[in-house]
Design an enzyme around this catalytic site. Structure first.
Site, short mmCIF file in Angstrom:
data_model
loop_
_atom_site.label_atom_id
_atom_site.label_comp_id
_atom_site.label_asym_id
_atom_site.label_seq_id
_atom_site.Cartn_x
_atom_site.Cartn_y
_atom_site.Cartn_z
N CYS A 44 -9.76 -36.91 -12.74
CA CYS A 44 -9.38 -35.58 -13.24
C CYS A 44 -9.11 -34.61 -12.10
O CYS A 44 -8.09 -33.94 -12.07
CB CYS A 44 -10.49 -35.06 -14.16
SG CYS A 44 -10.17 -33.40 -14.74
N CYS A 49 -5.88 -34.50 -14.38
CA CYS A 49 -5.76 -33.21 -15.07
C CYS A 49 -5.46 -32.02 -14.15
O CYS A 49 -4.54 -31.25 -14.40
CB CYS A 49 -7.04 -32.86 -15.81
SG CYS A 49 -8.02 -34.24 -16.37
N LYS A 52 -2.21 -32.26 -11.89
CA LYS A 52 -1.10 -32.32 -12.86
C LYS A 52 -0.84 -30.94 -13.46
O LYS A 52 0.29 -30.47 -13.52
CB LYS A 52 -1.44 -33.34 -13.95
CG LYS A 52 -0.44 -33.54 -15.07
CD LYS A 52 -0.55 -32.57 -16.21
CE LYS A 52 -1.89 -32.37 -16.82
NZ LYS A 52 -2.38 -33.45 -17.64
N TYR A 183 1.09 -39.67 -22.86
CA TYR A 183 0.78 -38.37 -22.26
C TYR A 183 1.43 -38.21 -20.88
O TYR A 183 2.10 -37.23 -20.60
CB TYR A 183 -0.73 -38.26 -22.01
CG TYR A 183 -1.63 -37.97 -23.17
CD1 TYR A 183 -2.20 -36.72 -23.32
CD2 TYR A 183 -1.97 -38.96 -24.08
CE1 TYR A 183 -3.09 -36.45 -24.35
CE2 TYR A 183 -2.86 -38.70 -25.12
CZ TYR A 183 -3.42 -37.43 -25.25
OH TYR A 183 -4.29 -37.18 -26.27
N GLU A 187 4.48 -35.68 -19.70
CA GLU A 187 4.06 -34.56 -18.84
C GLU A 187 4.86 -34.56 -17.54
O GLU A 187 5.39 -33.52 -17.11
CB GLU A 187 2.55 -34.65 -18.55
CG GLU A 187 1.72 -34.30 -19.78
CD GLU A 187 0.22 -34.32 -19.53
OE1 GLU A 187 -0.22 -34.86 -18.50
OE2 GLU A 187 -0.52 -33.78 -20.38
N GLY A 268 0.03 -46.48 -19.47
CA GLY A 268 -1.35 -46.64 -19.87
C GLY A 268 -2.28 -46.81 -18.68
O GLY A 268 -1.84 -46.95 -17.54
N HIS A 441 -1.43 -9.61 -34.35
CA HIS A 441 0.01 -9.41 -34.37
C HIS A 441 0.49 -8.64 -33.14
O HIS A 441 -0.18 -7.72 -32.73
CB HIS A 441 0.37 -8.62 -35.64
CG HIS A 441 1.83 -8.54 -35.88
ND1 HIS A 441 2.58 -9.63 -36.25
CD2 HIS A 441 2.68 -7.49 -35.77
CE1 HIS A 441 3.85 -9.24 -36.38
NE2 HIS A 441 3.93 -7.96 -36.09
N GLU A 446 -0.80 -16.34 -34.95
CA GLU A 446 -1.05 -15.77 -36.29
C GLU A 446 -0.37 -16.59 -37.38
O GLU A 446 -0.77 -16.55 -38.54
CB GLU A 446 -0.62 -14.31 -36.37
CG GLU A 446 0.87 -14.11 -36.28
CD GLU A 446 1.29 -12.63 -36.37
OE1 GLU A 446 0.75 -11.91 -37.21
OE2 GLU A 446 2.16 -12.23 -35.58
P1 NDP Z 1 -0.81 -43.72 -23.05
O1 NDP Z 1 -1.66 -44.76 -23.60
O2 NDP Z 1 -0.91 -42.33 -23.58
O3 NDP Z 1 0.71 -44.17 -23.16
C1 NDP Z 1 1.15 -45.37 -22.62
C2 NDP Z 1 2.63 -45.49 -22.92
O4 NDP Z 1 3.17 -46.58 -22.20
C3 NDP Z 1 2.91 -45.73 -24.39
O5 NDP Z 1 4.09 -45.05 -24.72
C4 NDP Z 1 3.10 -47.25 -24.44
O6 NDP Z 1 3.96 -47.65 -25.46
C5 NDP Z 1 3.78 -47.48 -23.11
N1 NDP Z 1 3.57 -48.82 -22.58
C6 NDP Z 1 2.42 -49.51 -22.50
N2 NDP Z 1 2.61 -50.70 -21.89
C7 NDP Z 1 3.92 -50.76 -21.59
C8 NDP Z 1 4.75 -51.73 -20.95
N3 NDP Z 1 4.24 -52.87 -20.50
N4 NDP Z 1 6.05 -51.46 -20.81
C9 NDP Z 1 6.57 -50.31 -21.25
N5 NDP Z 1 5.85 -49.34 -21.85
C10 NDP Z 1 4.54 -49.56 -22.01
O7 NDP Z 1 -1.05 -43.78 -21.49
P2 NDP Z 1 -0.83 -42.77 -20.29
O8 NDP Z 1 -0.68 -43.65 -19.12
O9 NDP Z 1 0.25 -41.79 -20.58
O10 NDP Z 1 -2.20 -41.99 -20.24
C11 NDP Z 1 -3.44 -42.67 -20.30
C12 NDP Z 1 -4.47 -41.85 -21.00
O11 NDP Z 1 -4.92 -40.82 -20.15
C13 NDP Z 1 -3.99 -41.13 -22.26
O12 NDP Z 1 -4.01 -41.95 -23.39
C14 NDP Z 1 -4.95 -39.98 -22.36
O13 NDP Z 1 -6.11 -40.39 -23.05
C15 NDP Z 1 -5.27 -39.68 -20.92
N6 NDP Z 1 -4.48 -38.53 -20.46
C16 NDP Z 1 -4.71 -37.32 -21.04
C17 NDP Z 1 -3.98 -36.23 -20.66
C18 NDP Z 1 -4.23 -34.92 -21.32
O14 NDP Z 1 -5.29 -34.75 -21.91
N7 NDP Z 1 -3.30 -33.98 -21.25
C19 NDP Z 1 -2.96 -36.30 -19.63
C20 NDP Z 1 -2.79 -37.62 -19.10
C21 NDP Z 1 -3.53 -38.68 -19.51
P3 NDP Z 1 3.46 -47.96 -26.97
O15 NDP Z 1 3.24 -46.66 -27.63
O16 NDP Z 1 4.61 -48.71 -27.53
O17 NDP Z 1 2.22 -48.78 -26.84
#
Ligand code: NDP
Length: 480
Positions: A44, A49, A52, A183, A187, A268, A441, A446
């Site tokens: 973070c 966080c 970012k 996410y 972002e 992910g 307002h 609101e």
């Molecule tokens: P996410 O799990 O949110 O998203 C992963 C994305 O990658 C999905 O769209 C997924 O597709 C895609 N994906 C997964 N594997 C592959 C692959 N092999 N090839 C192509 N696409 C793929 O992960 P993030 O990395 O964005 O973030 C991780 C976590 O960190 C978040 O889930 C969140 O909990 C946390 N986070 C929170 C933030 C906040 O609070 N603002 C900011 C950043 C991170 P599909 O949907 O099809 O599975």
């Protein structure tokens, strides 16, 4: 005879969860040690966080200059220096690292610099950067090592960046490809676009942000395209090649090619459980390596606990903090608290931003009859600018009880708005409570207390989105 250990609690990982648990445990009088081999504060603070959000804030200035024109300002075309942003961000992060250090030391927590490994139910080994290994014993071990970004397995993957790398890029890429639809991908698409890069974002499915409310996803899709982001769905990265010019050639799954300065995979995150000694100790992990815990965060080895991203429940800093706090309170503060994962709000700092608490319309409809209230409008600030952006607000109400079970906002300051509504939802607020609340307002917020007309029930056949079913968040409490 009672055992005597070096520590009451030894924590592995000084990120959000580990630092909170260490400080709290120490404040209850426990003797605490914590091991960390990287900068204090974890993902973070160092590569998540905080940096970012600083970059998100920075990248909004471009549109602020543009909007200022509508209010009578004449603004020279601004210039942007990436190195200043990164240097100032680094300075702020270094300050936070020092704050974390003094918070820990102020509570008497012993910080051990090095990589830790569990070598027994009550023993860890910490190996420092220069190879020196120390062994520590503790009555309780707490694993809070977090996660790391997943990497793509494709030809040329070594040329693809992960989110950790973005915070240390030497220069702003002029053309960037972002892979993923979660996410982090949305972002950074907003950040790079705001800072002036040409952004292409590809997502393998039909519509990004799977798991979020459908209207939210559609709204963000439209707004991002409107801003000029090249969004491509049903599209994946097939291979990458580095050209002699230093440019990257990306081949996409539809056969098209892109020339780029950088490619980011935001696909992910996975738990950091390799080489921790968990297997040898018999600590149960799932298929992805995430540690299984019970509702007190105890693992299958009774003296070993785990919290935060490493347990693969909800990967959010405030959740990790809450988990760390529960462990410390239960072990040393006489509490018997259990985690509560209901109505956890979250925000995506996309542009425009999203904030949400509670159920999506799809999740709610799968369980009971709902009333939906929706409003899409131009935020006041934009009424005098050339930028035409809409804000979306949506309430999901359980028809039988009148209880508001979901609040979804897309637009400026969405997170600041939804945080307060999360309290209302946790308190069980009904739509009638929203209706009897006086608005402030003129604000955008609101709108959430003035929506009176419920949407007609949908023709379900029209709303089916052909995609993988939305993953329902399942919190598994193991019986250990
Ligand atoms: P996410 O799990 O949110 O998203 C992963 C994305 O990658 C999905 O769209 C997924 O597709 C895609 N994906 C997964 N594997 C592959 C692959 N092999 N090839 C192509 N696409 C793929 O992960 P993030 O990395 O964005 O973030 C991780 C976590 O960190 C978040 O889930 C969140 O909990 C946390 N986070 C929170 C933030 C906040 O609070 N603002 C900011 C950043 C991170 P599909 O949907 O099809 O599975």
């Amino acid at each position: 005879m009672a055992h005597s250990y070096d520590f009451d609690l030894f924590v592995i990982g000084a990120g959000s969860a580990g630092v909170r648990a260490s400080r709290m445990a120490a404040s209850f009088g426990a003797k605490v040690g914590v091991a960390e081999f990287q900068a204090l504060g974890g993902t973070c603070v160092n590569v998540g966080c905080v940096p970012k959000k600083l970059m998100v804030i920075g990248s909004h200035f471009t549109e602020e200059w543009q909007d200022a024109k509508g209010y009578g300002f004449s603004v020279e075309p601004p210039t942007f220096d990436w190195s200043v942003l990164i240097a100032n961000k680094d300075r702020e992060i270094a300050r936070l690292n020092r704050v974390y250090q003094s918070l820990l030391e102020g509570r008497g927590v012993k910080i051990e610099r090095g990589r830790a490994k569990l070598v027994g139910p009550h023993e860890v080994e910490v190996t420092s950067a220069d190879g020196e290994t120390k062994r520590h014993s503790a009555e309780t071990l707490l694993v809070a090592v977090g996660g790391k970004p997943s990497r793509l397995q494709i030809p040329g993957a070594e040329h693809v960046l992960i989110s950790d790398d973005i915070f240390h890029l030497k220069e702003l890429p002029r053309r960037i490809l972002i892979v993923g639809g979660g996410y982090i991908a949305v972002e950074f698409a907003g950040v790079f676009h705001g800072l002036g890069a040409h952004v292409t974002q590809i997502y393998r499915g039909a519509l990004f942000l799977r798991g979020f409310d459908r209207d939210v996803r559609v709204h963000l899709d439209q707004e991002m395209r409107h801003r000029g982001i090249d969004l491509r769905f049903h599209c994946d990265l097939a291979s990458v090649e580095k050209l002699p010019s230093g440019e990257l050639r990306a081949v996409l799954s539809d056969g098209s090619e892109l020339l780029l300065d950088a490619i980011l995979a935001a696909v992910g995150r996975e738990p950091n459980t390799k080489e921790l000694g968990l297997e040898a100790l018999g600590v149960q992990v799932d298929r992805r390596g995430a540690i299984a815990v019970n509702d007190s965060f105890r693992t299958s080895v009774p003296s070993v606990y785990a919290v935060g991203d490493v347990i693969d429940r909800i990967q959010l800093t405030p959740v990790a903090l809450a988990e760390g706090m529960i462990v410390a309170r239960n072990l040393y503060g006489g509490a018997q608290a259990k985690p509560d994962y209901e109505f956890v709000p979250s925000a995506v700092f996309s542009q425009p931003s999203i904030a949400t608490v509670g159920l999506t319309e799809e999740e709610a409809r799968a369980s009971f009859a709902v009333d939906i209230y929706k409003s899409s409008f131009t935020p006041m600030k934009q009424s005098m600018t050339e930028r035409k952006e809409k804000m979306l607000m949506k309430l999901v109400v359980e028809r039988a009880s009148d209880r508001v079970v979901g609040v979804h906002v897309v637009g400026p300051e969405a997170a600041e708005i939804v945080q307060g509504f999360a309290v209302a939802l946790k308190c069980g607020a009904k739509k009638s409570d929203f209706d009897s609340t006086i608005g402030i307002h003129p604000t955008a917020a609101e709108e959430l207390v003035t929506m009176r007309e419920r949407c007609p029930d949908p023709d379900v056949s029209q709303t089916v989105l052909h995609e993988e079913p939305t993953p329902r968040r399942v919190i598994r409490h193991h019986e250990f």
